[in-house]
Write an enzyme that holds these catalytic residues in place. Structure first.
Site, PDB file in Angstrom:
ATOM      1  N   CYS A 149       6.719   1.353   1.976  1.00 48.06           N
ATOM      2  CA  CYS A 149       6.040   0.237   3.052  1.00 48.06           C
ATOM      3  C   CYS A 149       5.217   0.805   4.098  1.00 48.06           C
ATOM      4  O   CYS A 149       4.819   1.870   3.903  1.00 48.06           O
ATOM      5  CB  CYS A 149       7.392  -0.419   3.829  1.00 48.06           C
ATOM      6  SG  CYS A 149       8.391   0.788   4.757  1.00 48.06           S
ATOM      7  N   CYS A 188       2.446  -3.045   2.683  1.00 44.54           N
ATOM      8  CA  CYS A 188       1.479  -1.806   3.202  1.00 44.54           C
ATOM      9  C   CYS A 188       0.130  -2.362   2.766  1.00 44.54           C
ATOM     10  O   CYS A 188      -0.891  -1.956   3.161  1.00 44.54           O
ATOM     11  CB  CYS A 188       1.698  -0.596   2.589  1.00 44.54           C
ATOM     12  SG  CYS A 188       2.274  -0.228   1.078  1.00 44.54           S
ATOM     13  N   CYS A 241      -1.458   0.688   0.383  1.00 45.22           N
ATOM     14  CA  CYS A 241      -0.704   1.264  -0.585  1.00 45.22           C
ATOM     15  C   CYS A 241      -1.284   1.839  -1.651  1.00 45.22           C
ATOM     16  O   CYS A 241      -2.539   1.418  -2.221  1.00 45.22           O
ATOM     17  CB  CYS A 241       0.130   0.214  -1.111  1.00 45.22           C
ATOM     18  SG  CYS A 241       1.589  -0.229  -0.249  1.00 45.22           S
TER      19      CYS A 241
END
Length: 219
Positions: A92, A166, A170
């Site tokens: 996250c 995210c 990410c």
């Protein structure tokens, strides 16, 4: 011990602690990685936390734990060690709430039948106290966890990467199995608001374990 990779300030006590940590890691990874690799991972891990650690005395411990995880992941990626257990990475933004609760539930229900790690694109300073309290209500203690970044070897070692909010931050590796879990962010929420997020995370973790054919139970 070489300091080629050490950029963050360090006290004498911390240096002693890092030397002891390097010795322990050398014993654990004997025959897999040499002293130079271990020291490099230990010191770069130290640097990850040095700029934002709340309690400086914990820095060597955090560095050792993170270096151990990274070396384990690297050994898996390089085919030096793979015990065949499914490995999941929960990501996250701050690695302070959603991914930490997911990690807690995964470890609780999977026991030693699978491996899980967590990380954040912008790691926070501490795990969200409301997430800690919500998990404690379920008998799961995540108070010893800490926000940490993701690294390439950890992502590459995972069989499944679960992202939670995210977005583009990410990591994306071709051929990697990804799942995106749309979940409310518990940051700034009170305990009553965090509980339903916690319960939804557990539901999704149990479903993931079922897809991985890992028998869930209380560890």
């Amino acid at each position: 011990m070489s300091h080629a990779y050490q950029r963050a300030p360090i006290t004498l006590d911390q240096q002693y602690a890092l030397t002891a940590a390097a010795s322990r890691l050398a014993g654990e990874f004997d025959g897999t990685y040499g002293a130079e690799t271990i020291e490099r991972f230990l010191h770069t891990s130290y640097d990850q936390f040095a700029g934002r650690a709340v309690v400086a005395n914990f820095l060597p411990l955090l560095a050792e734990r993170f270096a151990r995880q990274r070396l384990t992941a690297l050994a898996r990626v390089e085919g030096r060690h793979d015990d065949g257990r499914p490995t999941v990475l929960f990501l996250c933004v701050h690695n302070a709430g959603r991914s930490q609760m997911a990690l807690g539930f995964f470890q609780h229900h999977a026991g030693d039948r699978a491996v899980a790690w967590s990380g954040g694109s912008e790691p926070g300073d501490q795990v969200n106290p409301m997430a800690v309290a919500a998990m404690a209500e379920r008998g799961i203690d995540i108070s010893a966890e800490y926000p940490k970044p993701w690294t390439d070897e950890v992502v590459r070692a995972a069989d499944v990467v679960v992202t939670m909010g995210c977005g583009d931050a990410c990591p994306v590796f071709p051929g990697k199995r990804y799942e995106d879990w749309a979940l409310d962010d518990p940051a700034g929420q009170d305990l009553a608001a965090v509980r339903p997020i916690r319960d939804e995370i557990e539901r999704r973790v149990l479903a993931l374990l079922d897809r991985l054919e890992v028998v869930a139970g209380d560890s």
